[in-house]
Design a protein around this motif. Structure first.
Motif, PDB file in Angstrom:
ATOM      1  N   LYS A  11     -12.173  -3.294  -3.131  1.00  0.00           N
ATOM      2  CA  LYS A  11     -12.442  -2.128  -3.970  1.00  0.00           C
ATOM      3  C   LYS A  11     -13.918  -2.063  -4.294  1.00  0.00           C
ATOM      4  O   LYS A  11     -14.498  -3.020  -4.792  1.00  0.00           O
ATOM      5  CB  LYS A  11     -11.645  -2.208  -5.274  1.00  0.00           C
ATOM      6  CG  LYS A  11     -11.842  -1.018  -6.184  1.00  0.00           C
ATOM      7  CD  LYS A  11     -11.144   0.219  -5.632  1.00  0.00           C
ATOM      8  CE  LYS A  11     -11.558   1.486  -6.354  1.00  0.00           C
ATOM      9  NZ  LYS A  11     -10.920   2.673  -5.759  1.00  0.00           N
ATOM     10  N   LYS A  47      -4.610  -3.413 -10.552  1.00  0.00           N
ATOM     11  CA  LYS A  47      -4.473  -1.955 -10.562  1.00  0.00           C
ATOM     12  C   LYS A  47      -4.246  -1.413  -9.164  1.00  0.00           C
ATOM     13  O   LYS A  47      -3.526  -0.433  -8.985  1.00  0.00           O
ATOM     14  CB  LYS A  47      -5.703  -1.307 -11.199  1.00  0.00           C
ATOM     15  CG  LYS A  47      -5.648  -1.419 -12.720  1.00  0.00           C
ATOM     16  CD  LYS A  47      -6.794  -0.710 -13.371  1.00  0.00           C
ATOM     17  CE  LYS A  47      -6.675  -0.832 -14.889  1.00  0.00           C
ATOM     18  NZ  LYS A  47      -7.934  -0.477 -15.557  1.00  0.00           N
ATOM     19  N   GLY A  51      -0.824   0.554  -7.767  1.00  0.00           N
ATOM     20  CA  GLY A  51      -1.001   1.942  -7.370  1.00  0.00           C
ATOM     21  C   GLY A  51      -1.803   2.762  -8.352  1.00  0.00           C
ATOM     22  O   GLY A  51      -1.803   3.990  -8.287  1.00  0.00           O
ATOM     23  N   LEU A  52      -2.495   2.106  -9.283  1.00  0.00           N
ATOM     24  CA  LEU A  52      -3.316   2.861 -10.231  1.00  0.00           C
ATOM     25  C   LEU A  52      -4.699   3.163  -9.650  1.00  0.00           C
ATOM     26  O   LEU A  52      -5.357   4.096 -10.067  1.00  0.00           O
ATOM     27  CB  LEU A  52      -3.472   2.090 -11.546  1.00  0.00           C
ATOM     28  CG  LEU A  52      -2.197   1.911 -12.363  1.00  0.00           C
ATOM     29  CD1 LEU A  52      -2.429   0.989 -13.533  1.00  0.00           C
ATOM     30  CD2 LEU A  52      -1.682   3.266 -12.838  1.00  0.00           C
ATOM     31  N   LEU A  53      -5.114   2.336  -8.713  1.00  0.00           N
ATOM     32  CA  LEU A  53      -6.385   2.560  -8.025  1.00  0.00           C
ATOM     33  C   LEU A  53      -6.122   2.482  -6.531  1.00  0.00           C
ATOM     34  O   LEU A  53      -5.282   1.701  -6.086  1.00  0.00           O
ATOM     35  CB  LEU A  53      -7.396   1.463  -8.388  1.00  0.00           C
ATOM     36  CG  LEU A  53      -8.134   1.521  -9.716  1.00  0.00           C
ATOM     37  CD1 LEU A  53      -8.958   0.254  -9.901  1.00  0.00           C
ATOM     38  CD2 LEU A  53      -9.027   2.739  -9.782  1.00  0.00           C
ATOM     39  N   GLU A  54      -6.849   3.291  -5.771  1.00  0.00           N
ATOM     40  CA  GLU A  54      -6.706   3.208  -4.326  1.00  0.00           C
ATOM     41  C   GLU A  54      -7.694   2.190  -3.780  1.00  0.00           C
ATOM     42  O   GLU A  54      -8.859   2.207  -4.146  1.00  0.00           O
ATOM     43  CB  GLU A  54      -7.020   4.571  -3.700  1.00  0.00           C
ATOM     44  CG  GLU A  54      -5.782   5.392  -3.450  1.00  0.00           C
ATOM     45  CD  GLU A  54      -6.137   6.794  -2.999  1.00  0.00           C
ATOM     46  OE1 GLU A  54      -7.116   6.949  -2.242  1.00  0.00           O
ATOM     47  OE2 GLU A  54      -5.432   7.729  -3.414  1.00  0.00           O
TER      48      GLU A  54
END
Ligand SMILES: Nc1ncnc2c1ncn2[C@@H]1O[C@H](COP(=O)(O)OP(=O)(O)OP(=O)(O)O)[C@@H](O)[C@H]1O
Ligand SMILES: [Mg+2]
Lengths: 308, 377
Positions: A11, A47, A51-54
């Motif tokens: 990320k 996260k 699935g809260l952040l890609e």
């Protein structure tokens, strides 16, 4: 059987890489400890898994579903307790439970049964009408854990569930985590309390977004530590700590309560030898010295210091 | 759309609202405050307008003409000019809002059945007031004309039947009472402000406290979340609207001329656009403070200035007229006036309904897109 398989999960926030090609796998039903200092990238990883952040690149399978392509299905198998307390402080205990039950489609008897269970584990029987905001920290965390698993998910992600909680509450919280795991729930838990790592069946350590060690506690201790560790007591502990840092035969040194742990290079074997060297160089009197088996904390300190 | 989940969310949201006494009080007292404030404190009624007159004719008929005007509550004689040239300076120095010049031979011309003219100058700085003054004077002149014709023919022994009896009844707003005109405008202003601000605040609050994460990991869809969360605010907004309608009736005798059903349905459509605007604000704002500021900024001023609520859009510069399209209140005001004052139906305001629907669609779309962007960042 693996519950979670992370594959080069990355990320980036702009040019800053928060999580850097992290890969690991978590077996079904185990307590998987995710350790790292502040800002290491623990929450960011969780996260992404929830699935809260890609992810910027890489992928992970959670409960067999790709977090990139099947985010909706992932939601059906997970529970999540965020680092910040995220129940509604202006709602009562009962209202919070009913709300999250409703969100997961529970009603009638099945909701009632889960509500009773949560009230039991959080020790809140008879306090359904208390405003959640007025509860003490430890109780809040247990309530949050209860609501996070209200729908009996296969996998639950706990992001620093014990931070800011008193030691007694922390212990009982870990008992709860154990009982979840015994019922077959996979528990993915982050913490920066290194001693809590001992409660985990498998551990990974990340630093600045990079995975730097993984394995169970026994493996970590034997694999990453080859030199001796001494526990030293002295009236001049702080001075000793400062001076010892600069010595060539000291690998790393850190303070543990009223003693310091000192890891030496391979040339030193005996406690007396070390005692003499320290006393003659620093002029500080030692009141106690003994060889100790490495704790996980020693391992992590060694690994993290070694990076710098 | 899972109704059970929507219900759980709506129930929870309602509890937040009911527990937040300050917000609740604000949402309910705000409309009452506004309607009293606008109704009484600011009186836009055209009354006691200062009128200056130059009467070159000095006949009984010309005196009659002036007295008829100044006897009404609308006009007060402020300056009696001694020449027609004074008119400009009187207006310029704000000694009067309108100047009337009656030419010499006014009386004689009328008696001889000739055409005569009265020169009327109106201070046009405040276009709104100027417009109203113009309407009054036009009406007055018409009545005067009719009467004069009757009198003249009567002198000749003929009883005149006026084919078209004109008396200045101001259509749709018979006594041109601004307070009455204001009630519909207030409804749109209140709904827009409370709608946008309360909706944006409730979503930003979930973001700020990160409770939204707990919902986002659950199977709840965006549609369910939004529907559940806004239901209580729709109910509150409708209550607000009812308060204004009732207070408008009690305080200003404002009666809804058209269909209540159409009023209700078009209000729902307008609320949709308020909510999508509120959602948009919540998506771009990261704190309640920012949301509140942005929300107030984009609703309060535009719904006051640009919606045709107080200032006539037709008398604005072309460029500003185009800008007025950014506020959904402008379109809702047209609808409200149609239903409220003119008592007419769909066929008169369906373009406005379509516009509001498109407006909602655009902001809903933008909100979703920006949210997705942020997640992928
Ligand atoms: N939305 C974001 N935008 C930019 N940077 C971010 C964002 N979220 C996290 N970071 C950065 O990424 C790094 C890792 O953050 P993260 O929250 O994952 O750490 P953590 O291991 O959970 O730390 P802590 O123990 O403090 O919770 C930090 O340096 C943080 O500043
Ligand atoms: Mg964190």
């Amino acid at each position: 059987m693996n519950s979670i398989v992370a594959d080069n999960l990355t990320k980036k926030f702009g040019s800053f890489t928060s999580v850097d090609s992290v890969s690991f796998s978590v077996k079904q039903g185990e307590i998987f400890g995710f350790l790292g200092a502040n800002g290491a990238g623990k929450s960011t990883t969780i996260k992404m898994l929830c699935g809260l952040l890609e992810p910027t690149s890489g992928d992970a399978a959670v409960g067999g579903y790709s977090i990139k392509k099947e985010a909706d299905k992932v939601k059906t198998v997970i529970g999540y307790m965020s680092q910040r307390f995220s129940l509604y402080n202006d709602l009562t205990v009962g209202e919070n439970i009913n709300f999250f039950g409703g969100v997961y489609g529970l009603y009638g008897n099945s909701l009632k049964e889960r509500r009773e269970w949560i009230l039991d584990i959080a020790n809140l029987r008879g306090k359904e009408n208390t405003l959640t905001g007025s509860l003490p920290g430890g109780v809040k965390q247990r309530l949050a854990l209860g609501t996070a698993v209200i729908h009996r998910p296969e996998i639950v992600f706990l992001d620093e569930p014990t931070s800011g909680v008193d030691p007694v509450s922390r212990r009982s919280f870990w008992e709860l985590i154990h009982s979840l795991s015994e019922e077959g729930t996979t528990v993915f838990v982050t913490t920066h309390y290194l001693e809590e790592a001992e409660f985990c069946s498998n551990i990974i350590l990340i630093d600045a977004g990079r995975l730097i060690a993984e394995g169970n506690s026994k493996f970590l201790k034997s694999n990453y530590i080859t030199n001796k560790i001494f526990e030293i007591r002295s009236p001049g502990l702080i001075e000793l700590l400062d001076s010892a840092k600069k010595l060539p035969f000291v690998e790393d040194v850190s303070i543990f309560g009223n003693s310091i742990h000192l890891m030496v290079t391979s040339e030193i074997e005996e406690a007396d030898d070390l005692k003499n060297r320290l006393e003659s160089i620093t002029g500080i009197k030692l009141t106690g010295i003994e060889v100790i088996p490495p704790s996980l904390e020693d391992v992590f300190i060694h690994l993290l210091e070694g990076k710098k | 759309m899972n109704i059970k989940r929507v219900k759980a969310i709506a129930k929870k949201e309602l509890k937040h609202v009911l527990r937040d006494k300050v917000l609740l009080l604000l949402l309910l007292i705000f409309p009452a405050f506004l309607i009293s404030f606008f109704g009484y404190a600011i009186n836009f009624d055209v009354q006691n307008i200062k009128l200056s007159v130059y009467d070159a004719d000095k006949s009984s008929l010309s005196r009659e003409f002036t007295e008829g005007l100044t006897a009404s509550e609308y006009f007060d004689l402020s300056v009696y000019m001694l020449s027609s040239e004074e008119a400009d300076s009187v207006l310029e120095h704000k000694e009067a809002a309108a100047a009337i010049v009656i030419p010499e031979g006014f009386n004689a011309d009328i008696r001889n059945g000739k055409n005569t003219g009265v020169q009327i100058l109106i201070d046009g700085v405040d276009a709104n007031t100027a417009n109203i003054i113009k309407n009054y004077l036009e009406g007055y002149v018409n009545v005067f004309n009719t009467q004069a014709m009757k009198d003249i023919t009567a002198l000749k022994g003929i009883e005149l039947k006026v084919p078209l009896n004109y008396s200045p009844v101001f259509w749709y707003n018979p006594d041109l009472s601004t307070t009455y005109f204001l009630v519909p405008g207030l409804i749109s202003m209140i709904l827009l402000i409370t709608g946008v601000i309360s909706v944006s605040l409730t979503f930003v609050k979930e973001k700020e406290k990160s409770t939204i994460d707990q919902i986002n990991v659950s199977p709840v869809t965006n549609g369910e979340l939004i529907t559940g969360k806004i239901l209580p605010y729709i109910a509150l907004s409708l209550i607000d609207a009812v308060i204004v309608v009732v207070l408008g009736y009690i305080l200003f005798d404002a009666v809804v001329q058209g269909s209540y059903l159409q009023l209700f349905l078009s209000t729902l459509v307008f609320l949709m656009s308020c909510i999508s605007l509120g959602l948009f604000v919540s998506v771009i704002a990261d704190s309640q403070q920012v949301a509140f500021t942005v929300g107030t900024f984009i609703t309060l001023l535009p719904s006051f200035i640009l919606s045709g609520f107080i200032f006539q859009i037709e008398s604005m510069p072309k460029f500003i007229q185009i800008i007025t399209n950014i506020t959904p209140a402008k379109f809702y005001n047209v609808i409200l006036r149609a239903i409220y004052i003119r008592g007419v139906g769909w066929e008169n305001f369906w373009p406005q309904i379509v516009y509001l629907l498109i407006f909602s669609g655009i902001f809903l779309f933008l909100s979703v897109k920006i949210t997705q962007k942020k997640r992928a960042l």
